[in-house]
Design a protein around this motif. Structure first.
Motif, short mmCIF file in Angstrom:
data_model
loop_
_atom_site.label_atom_id
_atom_site.label_comp_id
_atom_site.label_asym_id
_atom_site.label_seq_id
_atom_site.Cartn_x
_atom_site.Cartn_y
_atom_site.Cartn_z
N LEU A 114 0.81 -1.21 0.00
CA LEU A 114 0.00 0.00 0.00
C LEU A 114 0.85 1.26 0.00
N THR A 115 2.12 1.14 0.44
CA THR A 115 3.01 2.29 0.46
C THR A 115 3.91 2.35 -0.77
N GLY A 116 3.70 1.43 -1.72
CA GLY A 116 4.44 1.47 -2.97
C GLY A 116 5.73 0.68 -2.99
N LYS B 17 -1.14 -5.81 3.92
CA LYS B 17 -0.82 -4.43 3.56
C LYS B 17 -0.70 -4.25 2.04
N ILE B 18 -1.68 -4.87 1.35
CA ILE B 18 -1.76 -4.71 -0.11
C ILE B 18 -3.20 -4.34 -0.47
N ASN B 19 -3.40 -3.96 -1.72
CA ASN B 19 -4.74 -3.62 -2.20
C ASN B 19 -5.38 -4.86 -2.83
N PRO B 20 -6.41 -5.44 -2.20
CA PRO B 20 -7.01 -6.66 -2.76
C PRO B 20 -8.03 -6.39 -3.86
N PHE B 21 -8.22 -5.15 -4.24
CA PHE B 21 -9.29 -4.82 -5.19
C PHE B 21 -8.79 -4.38 -6.56
N ASP B 22 -7.48 -4.45 -6.80
CA ASP B 22 -6.99 -4.14 -8.15
C ASP B 22 -6.28 -5.37 -8.71
#
Length: 417
Positions: free
Chosen positions: A271-273, A392-397
């Protein structure tokens, strides 16, 4: 649903309050609609109206890929109650599509084209093939509306524009619900109605589970318990998740879960890249069949797997194994029903897994019915969302999917030059 963890849950120092807060923010966000979409009764009503108009059709053909097909396939294989014939054009294999379309009566079929973006190449290819066949068989372009229904984004979509041009009914795939989370939208509800599935009960099953998922007593919240248990095991090297229902009718649940888990949690960026190359690898299986296949690996292979062992407590049908044949093994089975053997093999597998120190979640549902299916769908969708917070990741992309598409279209452009 009943949950039993082996090894048992233990106290951890995971930031569960933070995870729970993040989950609530996700489901309350206007950008993420999978949790609240079951409250939108107008979506089911629109599907019922379409079903009423086309219920005379003998064959239902769904044209879609990924989440536009896997969820509906799961519903039909698990719960179909009538003799409507279903085909799912879910790939671009010319031979397979030829086989599927050759054995149906085109004019007795309803073709359901599902693409949230309205421009999915594989889906639009299937649509083009069917359209050409209908036109070749004497259907006028003005009559295509009698053979097609579309499901797509209600605001911006090439398929929506085409539907308006052809006067084809367009059902809504909500803009804030991603494809792999869309089975409880018209994506899955329309085919379910054609299969004789009670969609009111399906949605009720999901809605009835919500209080447990939102239980503020975090020590009793089954969603957080499962997330903590999985994360604790992941930190010990268990980074593969086996979905293994002991039910042939629930086999496709495993394939639906594979997409949900893999596409949501397999991410290069945090999430922080930062580059993290995160993920939990899903593996589909089903019992008792895979006791003669994959279970050897699960029992004695690398200690990198977590088993989700799904048990249906009571089957709708059963068979007596009583017989008078002269065989010691047959006589040993004779006092029992077939469901007794399934239950014995399931419990035997749990005992063996425990003895081999292989972790499992024993998940029980009372029956394979609409209420249980709705609850399982929402549970695993919600678990996926909260695991995104934990990892700590985006599960929607799904940025990793896009690069291949870019190269594929570049390849097609090369062929045109």
């Amino acid at each position: 649903m009943k949950f039993n963890f082996s090894p048992e849950l233990r106290d951890t120092d995971f930031p569960v309050q933070e995870w729970f807060k993040s989950f609530n923010q996700v489901i309350d966000s206007s950008a993420t609609g999978f949790f609240r979409v079951t409250d939108r009764s107008e979506l089911l009503q629109s599907c019922k109206e379409i079903h009423e108009k086309f219920k005379h059709k003998k064959t239902f053909v769904q044209i879609g890929i990924g989440g536009s097909s896997l969820g509906p396939e799961m519903l039909i294989s698990a719960l179909q109650k009538n003799d409507v014939h279903f085909e799912f054009i879910n790939n671009i294999d010319p031979d397979r599509i030829h086989d599927q379309l050759s054995k149906i009566n085109l004019k007795e079929s309803l073709f359901y084209v599902v693409s949230k973006s309205g421009g999915t190449a594989e889906t639009m290819s299937g649509f083009a093939i069917v359209t050409n066949l209908l036109l070749e068989n004497g259907v006028a372009e003005s009559e295509l509306k009698n053979y097609f229904v579309f499901a797509t984004d209600p605001i911006k979509s090439e398929l929506l524009n085409l539907g308006n041009e052809l006067d084809v009914h367009c059902l809504e795939v909500p803009s804030n619900v991603g494809g792999r989370f869309s089975v409880l939208t018209p994506v899955g509800l329309l085919p379910a109605l054609f299969a004789g599935i009670d969609c009111d009960k399906l949605l009720k099953g999901a809605n009835d589970l919500k209080p447990k998922l939102l239980d503020e007593n975090l020590s009793e919240n089954i969603l957080l318990q499962t997330a903590c248990w999985l994360m604790d095991l992941k930190n010990k090297g268990r980074n593969q998740t086996v979905m293994m229902p002991y039910s042939s009718k629930l086999r496709d649940l495993g394939f639906w879960f594979v997409q949900l888990w893999a596409e949501s949690l397999g991410k290069k960026k945090s999430l922080t890249g930062e580059d993290v190359f995160e993920g939990l690898t899903p593996i589909p299986g089903y019992g008792a069949t895979d006791q003669h296949s994959q279970v050897q690996l699960f029992m004695e292979g690398p200690h990198d797997k977590v088993m989700i062992m799904l048990q249906v407590e009571k089957f709708d049908n059963d068979y007596s194994l009583q017989n008078k044949l002269n065989s010691p093994r047959l006589q040993k089975l004779a006092p029992h029903n077939l469901s007794d053997l399934m239950e014995a093999e399931f419990i035997g597998s749990l005992m063996a897994l425990k003895e081999q120190e292989r972790p499992y979640l024993h998940l029980q549902v009372p029956r394979n019915n609409e209420e249980s299916m709705g609850a399982m769908i929402l549970f695993f969708e919600s678990l996926t969302a909260i695991m995104g917070s934990a990892l700590k990741i985006n599960p929607f992309d799904q940025p990793g999917v896009e690069l291949g598409k870019i190269y594929a279209f570049a390849r097609l452009d090369e062929r045109n030059t």
